[in-house]
Scaffold this motif. Structure first.
Motif, PDB file in Angstrom:
ATOM      1  N   HIS A 124      70.520  87.147-103.041  1.00  0.00           N
ATOM      2  CA  HIS A 124      70.918  86.658-101.726  1.00  0.00           C
ATOM      3  C   HIS A 124      71.822  87.677-101.034  1.00  0.00           C
ATOM      4  CE1 HIS A 124      69.343  82.696-102.725  1.00  0.00           C
ATOM      5  NE2 HIS A 124      70.022  82.753-103.849  1.00  0.00           N
ATOM      6  N   TYR A 125      71.648  87.836 -99.745  1.00  0.00           N
ATOM      7  CA  TYR A 125      72.551  88.690 -98.969  1.00  0.00           C
ATOM      8  C   TYR A 125      73.903  87.996 -98.848  1.00  0.00           C
ATOM      9  CZ  TYR A 125      74.867  90.496 -94.799  1.00  0.00           C
ATOM     10  OH  TYR A 125      75.794  90.989 -93.925  1.00  0.00           O
ATOM     11  N   ILE A 126      74.956  88.713 -99.192  1.00  0.00           N
ATOM     12  CA  ILE A 126      76.318  88.171 -99.097  1.00  0.00           C
ATOM     13  C   ILE A 126      77.130  89.097 -98.209  1.00  0.00           C
ATOM     14  CG2 ILE A 126      78.344  87.375-100.362  1.00  0.00           C
ATOM     15  CD1 ILE A 126      76.652  87.136-102.853  1.00  0.00           C
ATOM     16  N   SER A 127      77.580  88.596 -97.085  1.00  0.00           N
ATOM     17  CA  SER A 127      78.309  89.422 -96.122  1.00  0.00           C
ATOM     18  C   SER A 127      79.720  89.719 -96.616  1.00  0.00           C
ATOM     19  CB  SER A 127      78.384  88.725 -94.767  1.00  0.00           C
ATOM     20  OG  SER A 127      79.236  87.600 -94.831  1.00  0.00           O
ATOM     21  N   GLN A 128      80.346  90.731 -96.016  1.00  0.00           N
ATOM     22  CA  GLN A 128      81.720  91.067 -96.361  1.00  0.00           C
ATOM     23  C   GLN A 128      82.675  89.939 -95.989  1.00  0.00           C
ATOM     24  OE1 GLN A 128      82.760  94.890 -94.746  1.00  0.00           O
ATOM     25  NE2 GLN A 128      81.216  95.988 -95.920  1.00  0.00           N
ATOM     26  N   ASN A 129      82.394  89.264 -94.885  1.00  0.00           N
ATOM     27  CA  ASN A 129      83.215  88.112 -94.508  1.00  0.00           C
ATOM     28  C   ASN A 129      83.177  87.032 -95.582  1.00  0.00           C
ATOM     29  OD1 ASN A 129      84.180  89.058 -92.042  1.00  0.00           O
ATOM     30  ND2 ASN A 129      82.398  88.330 -90.922  1.00  0.00           N
ATOM     31  N   THR A 130      81.964  86.777 -96.114  1.00  0.00           N
ATOM     32  CA  THR A 130      81.811  85.762 -97.156  1.00  0.00           C
ATOM     33  C   THR A 130      82.526  86.171 -98.434  1.00  0.00           C
ATOM     34  OG1 THR A 130      79.683  85.026 -96.266  1.00  0.00           O
ATOM     35  CG2 THR A 130      80.149  84.489 -98.559  1.00  0.00           C
ATOM     36  N   ILE A 131      82.386  87.437 -98.820  1.00  0.00           N
ATOM     37  CA  ILE A 131      83.086  87.925-100.012  1.00  0.00           C
ATOM     38  C   ILE A 131      84.588  87.778 -99.833  1.00  0.00           C
ATOM     39  CG2 ILE A 131      83.563  89.961-101.434  1.00  0.00           C
ATOM     40  CD1 ILE A 131      80.708  90.892-100.874  1.00  0.00           C
ATOM     41  N   GLY A 132      85.074  88.020 -98.611  1.00  0.00           N
ATOM     42  CA  GLY A 132      86.489  87.846 -98.332  1.00  0.00           C
ATOM     43  C   GLY A 132      86.934  86.411 -98.506  1.00  0.00           C
ATOM     44  N   LEU A 133      86.146  85.457 -97.988  1.00  0.00           N
ATOM     45  CA  LEU A 133      86.471  84.041 -98.147  1.00  0.00           C
ATOM     46  C   LEU A 133      86.436  83.629 -99.614  1.00  0.00           C
ATOM     47  CD1 LEU A 133      84.499  82.461 -95.154  1.00  0.00           C
ATOM     48  CD2 LEU A 133      86.977  82.443 -95.465  1.00  0.00           C
ATOM     49  N   LEU A 134      85.441  84.116-100.333  1.00  0.00           N
ATOM     50  CA  LEU A 134      85.285  83.739-101.736  1.00  0.00           C
ATOM     51  C   LEU A 134      86.411  84.284-102.607  1.00  0.00           C
ATOM     52  CD1 LEU A 134      81.437  84.311-102.167  1.00  0.00           C
ATOM     53  CD2 LEU A 134      82.617  82.127-101.975  1.00  0.00           C
ATOM     54  N   SER A 135      86.917  85.448-102.261  1.00  0.00           N
ATOM     55  CA  SER A 135      87.931  86.099-103.095  1.00  0.00           C
ATOM     56  C   SER A 135      89.346  85.932-102.552  1.00  0.00           C
ATOM     57  CB  SER A 135      87.612  87.591-103.236  1.00  0.00           C
ATOM     58  OG  SER A 135      87.592  88.223-101.963  1.00  0.00           O
ATOM     59  N   GLY A 136      89.485  85.253-101.412  1.00  0.00           N
ATOM     60  CA  GLY A 136      90.808  85.041-100.843  1.00  0.00           C
ATOM     61  C   GLY A 136      91.390  86.279-100.216  1.00  0.00           C
ATOM     62  N   SER A 137      90.563  87.044 -99.499  1.00  0.00           N
ATOM     63  CA  SER A 137      91.028  88.285 -98.904  1.00  0.00           C
ATOM     64  C   SER A 137      90.487  88.439 -97.485  1.00  0.00           C
ATOM     65  CB  SER A 137      90.597  89.472 -99.779  1.00  0.00           C
ATOM     66  OG  SER A 137      91.135  90.676 -99.285  1.00  0.00           O
ATOM     67  N   THR A 138      90.722  89.619 -96.901  1.00  0.00           N
ATOM     68  CA  THR A 138      90.278  89.901 -95.539  1.00  0.00           C
ATOM     69  C   THR A 138      89.061  90.819 -95.560  1.00  0.00           C
ATOM     70  OG1 THR A 138      91.674  91.869 -95.330  1.00  0.00           O
ATOM     71  CG2 THR A 138      92.646  89.739 -94.719  1.00  0.00           C
ATOM     72  N   ARG A 139      88.341  90.841 -94.449  1.00  0.00           N
ATOM     73  CA  ARG A 139      87.159  91.690 -94.343  1.00  0.00           C
ATOM     74  C   ARG A 139      87.529  93.164 -94.489  1.00  0.00           C
ATOM     75  NH1 ARG A 139      83.710  94.591 -91.272  1.00  0.00           N
ATOM     76  NH2 ARG A 139      81.493  94.011 -91.321  1.00  0.00           N
ATOM     77  N   THR A 140      88.690  93.546 -93.956  1.00  0.00           N
ATOM     78  CA  THR A 140      89.128  94.949 -94.037  1.00  0.00           C
ATOM     79  C   THR A 140      89.318  95.387 -95.484  1.00  0.00           C
ATOM     80  OG1 THR A 140      90.250  94.780 -91.895  1.00  0.00           O
ATOM     81  CG2 THR A 140      90.903  96.602 -93.337  1.00  0.00           C
ATOM     82  N   THR A 141      89.985  94.534 -96.272  1.00  0.00           N
ATOM     83  CA  THR A 141      90.203  94.852 -97.691  1.00  0.00           C
ATOM     84  C   THR A 141      88.888  94.892 -98.452  1.00  0.00           C
ATOM     85  OG1 THR A 141      92.405  93.843 -97.652  1.00  0.00           O
ATOM     86  CG2 THR A 141      91.368  94.119 -99.805  1.00  0.00           C
ATOM     87  N   ILE A 142      88.012  93.932 -98.185  1.00  0.00           N
ATOM     88  CA  ILE A 142      86.715  93.891 -98.869  1.00  0.00           C
ATOM     89  C   ILE A 142      85.883  95.124 -98.526  1.00  0.00           C
ATOM     90  CG2 ILE A 142      84.545  92.619 -99.106  1.00  0.00           C
ATOM     91  CD1 ILE A 142      87.056  91.313-100.404  1.00  0.00           C
ATOM     92  N   ASN A 143      85.909  95.532 -97.267  1.00  0.00           N
ATOM     93  CA  ASN A 143      85.181  96.714 -96.843  1.00  0.00           C
ATOM     94  C   ASN A 143      85.668  97.942 -97.605  1.00  0.00           C
ATOM     95  OD1 ASN A 143      83.407  98.298 -95.082  1.00  0.00           O
ATOM     96  ND2 ASN A 143      85.297  99.004 -94.109  1.00  0.00           N
ATOM     97  N   ARG A 144      86.984  98.063 -97.783  1.00  0.00           N
ATOM     98  CA  ARG A 144      87.549  99.204 -98.500  1.00  0.00           C
ATOM     99  C   ARG A 144      87.150  99.190 -99.975  1.00  0.00           C
ATOM    100  NH1 ARG A 144      92.309  98.393 -96.940  1.00  0.00           N
ATOM    101  NH2 ARG A 144      93.316  97.557 -98.804  1.00  0.00           N
ATOM    102  N   ILE A 145      87.173  98.004-100.582  1.00  0.00           N
ATOM    103  CA  ILE A 145      86.800  97.892-101.997  1.00  0.00           C
ATOM    104  C   ILE A 145      85.327  98.228-102.204  1.00  0.00           C
ATOM    105  CG2 ILE A 145      86.496  96.244-103.906  1.00  0.00           C
ATOM    106  CD1 ILE A 145      89.002  94.793-102.853  1.00  0.00           C
ATOM    107  N   LEU A 146      84.454  97.686-101.351  1.00  0.00           N
ATOM    108  CA  LEU A 146      83.015  97.934-101.500  1.00  0.00           C
ATOM    109  C   LEU A 146      82.673  99.399-101.257  1.00  0.00           C
ATOM    110  CD1 LEU A 146      81.519  94.733 -99.809  1.00  0.00           C
ATOM    111  CD2 LEU A 146      81.796  95.214-102.251  1.00  0.00           C
ATOM    112  N   LYS A 147      83.366 100.030-100.319  1.00  0.00           N
ATOM    113  CA  LYS A 147      83.141 101.458-100.085  1.00  0.00           C
ATOM    114  C   LYS A 147      83.505 102.276-101.317  1.00  0.00           C
ATOM    115  CE  LYS A 147      83.449 101.971 -95.049  1.00  0.00           C
ATOM    116  NZ  LYS A 147      84.230 102.558 -93.925  1.00  0.00           N
TER     117      LYS A 147
END
Length: 221
Positions: free
Chosen positions: A162-185
Motif C-alpha cells: 500500500h502507498y503510505i504518504s509522509q503525512n500518514t507516517i508522521g501521524l502513525l509515528s507521532g511526528s511531523t512531515r518535515t521530520t519524516i521527510n528527513r528520515i526517509l531521505k
C-alpha cells in the motif's frame, strides 16, 4: 473472500463500507455504533483524539482484522478510523450470528476468534512502535512491520503493498512531515529503502539484516 461467502450463503445481513484513501469514520460517545466491522481489503489506522488536541495512534489494521469499538465511556476523547488505502469493511450485528444454525455458528465464531487474535497482535505491534524514544526508530519499526504484514517479496527486497504518504507516517509515528521527510531521505541515501514507480516503499532486506554490511549512522532523532 471467505467472509462474503459465509454471510451470503447463509443469508446473514451485512453492510459494506468503502473508504477511499484518507476517508474516515468517527466514533464518539454521541454516536451509538456497536457493530463490528471485518476488514476485507485495504489498510486503516485508528487514532485516539483527546479534547486537548493531543492524539495517538493505537493500531494499524488490514485485511483479516476486525474493528470493534463499543460502548465508549471516556468523555475526553473520540476515535477516528482513517483509510491508508482504498479499503472495504463489512459490518454486521452479533444477534444475526447467534440466530444461525449451530454448526455454522461454531465455524464462524471459531474464525472470529482467529480475527481477534490477529487484531490483538496489531495493537501490540503499535505499542512496540511507540515505545521507541527516537522517531527514526519508530519509522524503521513501522516500515518493517508493514513489510512483514503486507509486503510483496522479491529476492532481497520487500515492497509494502500500500502507498503510505509522509503525512500518514508522521501521524502513525507521532511526528511531523518535515521530520519524516528527513528520515526517509536518509534511509534512501543509505540504501535501506527506495521507492517504486508508483511511490510505494521498498525495503532492502540485504542492508537491514546482513551482519557483514557496515551501516552508516542515521544521526536523526
Amino acid at each position: 473472500m471467505k467472509w462474503l461467502n459465509y454471510f451470503l450463503n447463509f443469508n446473514i445481513p451485512f453492510y459494506i463500507y468503502k473508504l477511499n484513501m484518507n476517508d474516515s469514520i468517527i466514533y464518539s460517545r454521541n454516536i451509538k455504533i456497536n457493530q463490528p466491522m471485518i476488514i476485507l481489503y485495504g489498510m486503516i489506522y485508528i487514532i485516539k483524539n483527546f479534547h486537548n488536541h493531543k492524539k495517538t495512534t493505537i493500531a494499524i489494521l488490514d485485511a483479516e482484522n476486525i474493528l470493534y469499538i463499543n460502548h465508549m465511556k471516556e468523555k475526553n476523547c473520540h476515535y477516528k478510523i482513517i483509510a491508508i488505502s482504498k479499503s472495504f469493511l463489512m459490518s454486521f450485528q452479533w444477534k444475526n450470528l447467534i440466530n444461525i444454525n449451530e454448526n455454522l455458528n461454531h465455524i464462524i465464531f471459531k474464525e472470529l476468534i482467529k480475527l481477534y487474535t490477529r487484531t490483538n497482535k496489531k495493537y501490540e505491534m503499535m505499542n512496540i512502535i511507540m515505545s521507541h524514544k527516537y522517531i527514526k526508530n519508530r519509522v524503521i519499526q513501522l516500515l518493517l512491520f508493514c513489510a512483514r504484514d503486507c509486503g510483496n517479496i522479491n529476492k532481497t527486497y520487500v515492497t509494502i503493498s500500500h502507498y503510505i504518504s509522509q503525512n500518514t507516517i508522521g501521524l502513525l509515528s507521532g511526528s511531523t512531515r518535515t521530520t519524516i521527510n528527513r528520515i526517509l531521505k536518509k534511509l534512501t541515501y543509505n540504501k535501506y529503502i527506495e521507492y517504486s514507480i508508483d511511490k510505494k516503499i521498498t525495503i532492502n532486506i540485504y542492508y537491514f539484516y546482513m551482519p557483514n554490511i557496515k551501516k552508516q549512522s542515521l544521526n536523526i532523532k
